[in-house]
Design an enzyme around this catalytic site. Structure first.
Site, short mmCIF file in Angstrom:
data_model
loop_
_atom_site.label_atom_id
_atom_site.label_comp_id
_atom_site.label_asym_id
_atom_site.label_seq_id
_atom_site.Cartn_x
_atom_site.Cartn_y
_atom_site.Cartn_z
N GLU A 286 0.83 -1.20 0.00
CA GLU A 286 0.00 0.00 0.00
C GLU A 286 0.87 1.26 0.00
OE1 GLU A 286 -2.43 -0.26 3.48
OE2 GLU A 286 -3.25 -2.23 2.97
N GLY A 288 2.23 5.01 -0.84
CA GLY A 288 1.65 6.29 -1.25
C GLY A 288 2.74 7.32 -1.39
N ARG A 289 3.27 7.76 -0.25
CA ARG A 289 4.31 8.80 -0.23
C ARG A 289 5.50 8.43 -1.12
NH1 ARG A 289 5.19 11.96 4.46
NH2 ARG A 289 3.99 10.37 5.57
N ARG A 325 1.51 20.17 6.23
CA ARG A 325 2.47 19.32 6.94
C ARG A 325 3.40 20.08 7.89
NH1 ARG A 325 6.10 16.76 4.90
NH2 ARG A 325 5.97 14.85 6.17
N TYR A 329 2.97 18.74 11.54
CA TYR A 329 4.02 17.81 11.98
C TYR A 329 5.36 18.49 12.26
CZ TYR A 329 1.02 14.40 9.48
OH TYR A 329 -0.01 13.64 9.01
N CYS A 355 -4.07 33.94 9.06
CA CYS A 355 -4.03 34.62 10.36
C CYS A 355 -3.82 33.64 11.50
CB CYS A 355 -5.33 35.40 10.56
SG CYS A 355 -5.26 36.58 11.92
N GLU A 356 -2.67 32.99 11.51
CA GLU A 356 -2.25 32.05 12.56
C GLU A 356 -0.74 32.11 12.68
OE1 GLU A 356 -4.15 30.10 14.43
OE2 GLU A 356 -6.08 30.14 13.38
N TYR A 383 0.38 14.26 0.52
CA TYR A 383 -0.24 14.93 1.68
C TYR A 383 -0.09 16.45 1.58
CZ TYR A 383 -0.05 10.12 3.11
OH TYR A 383 -0.18 8.75 3.12
#
Length: 427
Positions: A286, A288-289, A325, A329, A355-356, A383
């Site tokens: 499986e 993905g990345r 990401r 993370y 605005c963060e 992602y």
């Protein structure tokens, strides 16, 4: 990222300058390389072929959640890929991309009844069941629609993947799968249900693994469980060992795909020769990345340079809603200038307009830039767009796929009206 390179001081995707792409499609912009996608997929396919499983005995099921664009799915489907999905929506994407639902495995801890009905109606290959309540629900739904659901149980082997805790999935404390100690009883229950057919076993311990030792440890535990099931008359026809192989974001040294798969097939073949007189078992993966991560970048334009006493900021038009990401993370993405210039370099935090305070894309990077210049955030194919949002009513970026000299717009940029088209004002 071999398919992204500088030519005469300008960064290109395959044969196309990124400056040309931004002039045509705007910024921020996701850019993917078709050649990189195929090359990364083929690293799995060639390893399967080297083990004598070129046409049967192995199935690569691309993890749709890593990048779900229809064009990406279509390219991989044409290569022969199956698909690992985690929602009914992802199944509909696979079908819309012209790919075969009979090569789909359905993972995820919270499958709804309608999602199960949808998957059964398209005769998907297998459900990766993650709990006893899900097993009973699937049996009920399959009975209601007159189907038998093919299942594997996702077994949690309690193996530490030694990766970021948010993407570690194989420990007892994680929400995924059936505990290893409970798996035998769960299989007994599944085998007794009238609308369930036990066909496989699944294990996925996490993502961005650089060393295959935890994966091989989990494989050994799954093999032991298959032997126990066989002794009870429950035969397993496929072994799904998940994905998780990492990529290079900064200075990581992930195990080569071919080396890892070679060790997997060697262990599986030796086990089958010793215990089952050489009778084969299908092996599924499986990834993905490792297929799409380094096949894509995010291009963004510098809006302002803000110099402070303690820190300098390069404020760009991409933000945490475009690439989550780093904020989620504290993930590292390489940053390269699109056009190399002979100007003084300074150290910047690359931040967006959301605005963060958590809206940052890279910290402490040495860059020779001016307002209006373009930056490329590397290793953004996985992602990136799939985790993008419309926070601050920001339209998601456009996506393009480059194929040699050709450029394909594979997702249009969202406009403000698109974002509130489903909303209404009360009278």
């Amino acid at each position: 990222m071999s398919h992204f390179s500088y030519r005469s001081g300008v960064l290109h995707a395959e044969n196309v300058a990124l400056t040309t792409l931004v002039k045509q499609f705007g910024s921020p912009l996701y850019v993917y390389s078709k050649a990189a996608l195929i090359e990364n997929y083929q690293s799995y396919a060639k390893a399967c072929a080297a083990a004598g499983r070129a046409k049967s005995g192995a199935l690569i099921c691309y993890s749709v959640k890593s990048n779900a664009n229809l064009a990406v799915l279509n390219v991989l489907g044409q290569q022969g890929s199956g698909f690992d999905i985690v929602s009914g929506g992802e199944l509909q994407r696979v079908i819309a991309a012209g790919c075969d639902p009979k090569k789909v495995i359905f993972s995820g801890v919270g499958k709804g009844r309608e999602e199960m009905r949808l998957a059964l109606s398209h005769d998907i290959l297998c459900f990766n069941v993650e709990s006893i309540p899900e097993l009973h629900r699937l049996n009920e739904v399959a009975g209601e629609v007159g189907k038998v659901a093919r299942i594997s149980l996702r077994v949690n082997p309690n193996v530490d993947a030694k990766t970021h805790p948010y993407i570690s999935t194989g420990l007892k404390e994680n929400k995924f799968g059936v505990a290893y100690e409970d798996a035998l009883d769960c299989y007994r229950a599944a085998a007794a249900l009238p609308h369930i057919e036990v066909v496989g076993i699944d294990c996925h311990i996490g993502s961005q693994l650089l060393d295959d030792a935890p994966l091989l440890e989990a494989l050994d535990k799954v093999i032991e469980l298959i032997d126990q099931l066989h002794a009870e008359g429950i035969d397993i026809h496929h072994l799904d060992i998940g994905g998780g192989i990492g990529i290079v974001y900064h200075d990581e040294k992930p195990v080569p795909v071919g080396d890892y798969l070679g060790r997997v097939f060697a262990r599986v073949d030796a086990w089958r020769a010793k215990k089952y007189n050489g009778a084969t078992i299908d092996v599924m993966f499986e990834p993905g990345r490792s297929i799409v991560g380094n096949a894509g970048i995010l291009v963004t334009e510098v809006q302002y340079l803000k110099h402070g006493e303690d820190k300098n900021f390069a404020i760009v038009d991409a933000a945490m809603n475009d690439l989550m990401r780093p904020a989620l993370y504290e993930a590292w993405h390489g940053v390269e200038v699109v056009e190399q210039k002979e100007i003084a370099a300074q150290i910047y935090d690359v931040v967006g307009p959301v605005c963060e305070s958590g809206d940052w894309l890279a910290k402490g990077r040495t860059l020779a830039i001016a307002p209006g210049d373009l930056l490329a955030l590397l290793s953004a194919g996985a992602y990136g767009m799939t985790m993008a949002s419309n926070y601050n009513t920001r339209g998601r970026a456009a996506e393009v796929l480059v194929d040699g000299d050709k450029v394909h717009l594979i997702r249009k940029r969202e406009q403000p009206a698109d974002l509130f088209a489903l909303e209404s004002i009360i009278s």
